[in-house]
Design an enzyme around this catalytic site. Sequence first.
Site, mmCIF file in Angstrom:
data_model
loop_
_atom_site.group_PDB
_atom_site.id
_atom_site.type_symbol
_atom_site.label_atom_id
_atom_site.label_comp_id
_atom_site.label_asym_id
_atom_site.label_seq_id
_atom_site.Cartn_x
_atom_site.Cartn_y
_atom_site.Cartn_z
ATOM 1 N N TYR A 172 -5.078 -0.922 -0.282
ATOM 2 C CA TYR A 172 -4.733 0.193 -1.641
ATOM 3 C C TYR A 172 -4.047 -0.755 -3.173
ATOM 4 O O TYR A 172 -5.085 -0.852 -4.447
ATOM 5 C CB TYR A 172 -3.282 -0.065 -1.822
ATOM 6 C CG TYR A 172 -2.320 1.712 -2.481
ATOM 7 C CD1 TYR A 172 -3.354 2.565 -3.158
ATOM 8 C CD2 TYR A 172 -1.243 0.674 -3.095
ATOM 9 C CE1 TYR A 172 -1.867 2.280 -4.045
ATOM 10 C CE2 TYR A 172 -0.622 1.139 -4.330
ATOM 11 C CZ TYR A 172 -1.461 2.263 -4.569
ATOM 12 O OH TYR A 172 -0.442 3.101 -5.511
ATOM 13 N N LYS A 176 -6.552 -0.666 -6.873
ATOM 14 C CA LYS A 176 -5.940 -0.896 -8.289
ATOM 15 C C LYS A 176 -6.392 -1.895 -9.169
ATOM 16 O O LYS A 176 -5.639 -1.987 -10.025
ATOM 17 C CB LYS A 176 -3.951 -1.144 -7.829
ATOM 18 C CG LYS A 176 -3.543 0.379 -7.546
ATOM 19 C CD LYS A 176 -3.994 1.014 -7.685
ATOM 20 C CE LYS A 176 -3.819 3.005 -7.504
ATOM 21 N NZ LYS A 176 -3.892 4.516 -7.580
ATOM 22 N N THR A 206 7.145 9.544 -4.504
ATOM 23 C CA THR A 206 6.200 10.132 -4.791
ATOM 24 C C THR A 206 6.284 9.919 -2.894
ATOM 25 O O THR A 206 6.582 9.925 -2.083
ATOM 26 C CB THR A 206 5.592 9.838 -5.232
ATOM 27 O OG1 THR A 206 4.497 9.105 -4.471
ATOM 28 C CG2 THR A 206 4.787 10.180 -6.472
#
Length: 306
Positions: A172, A176, A206
């Site tokens: 991840y 990014k 989230t």
Amino acid sequence: MARDLEGKVAVVTGAGTGLGRLHALELARLGASVVVNDLGAAVDGAGRDESRGRAVVEEIQKAGGRALPHFGDVADWKTAEELIRTAVDGFGDLHVLVNNAGFTRDATIFNIGEDEFDSVVRVHLKGHFAPSKFACIHWRERAKKSGGAVYGRLVSTASEAFLFGNPGQPNYAAAKAGITAFTMGIAQLMLKYGVTANVVMPRARTRMTMQGPNIAIFKQPETGFDTFAAEHVLPLFAYLCTPRAARISGHLFIVWGREIKVIGRPEPMQVFHVDDAWTIDSVHEKLAPWFEKQEPVKSGFSVPPV
């Protein structure tokens, strides 16, 4: 109510749930016609589920706005091109692209599998890049036809994980970092066409943040100001899509709660010189005294998560 995006056409990827859904609703509230992209995959991985994307479209339409659904994997080249075409064919143009699609498969480098690495890098990095490519082609062609600047706003979603070098998210964090790098390149390339490109790193509650070690950080408080409510990050995303942000491009933001940070360019911590070509001995002679005063890792490139 401000209608900053009246007459504009926006595409939001990963808009079936979470932040993407909120982005789509907010851009529609500001007057934009919105293409709502959702993968459309069933939760159990079997078959197709279009209910989430269609629900967002219906919510926009019931509020008096215009929206179209688009289902498919934006990391697929043809699907990404089709997504941009859906906006142009359906609403006549494209003015805004908000890249949001993504998911996580967290593990340290010891435990991460090849699929866990490839799938996350694919959906985040390629899933941001492919729609951006075809949006930029559209804007360049429109600019050439008009002989002047066009209206284009590209906003990519990154994460502080790439600044922290999060050891539990090597896939991840790497994705990014890549998103930030290519978006900065787009900002430079597309400036002459009137297109802006920026990156936003939201801190929000989230589905992705409410798992693993982050649960305690992002937990909703029982009383008082809800710092990590997702609604607090929406105004910055939306603002960057409006005419009022025409002079903001090539920037990296962190946003949460009551705070927005603009991240500056990386700068050298220290510069070393020699009178002749470097040797191993001269490297040690110059660097060792300085690094003796530094703390391994703590003094390094990674930004402390504050």
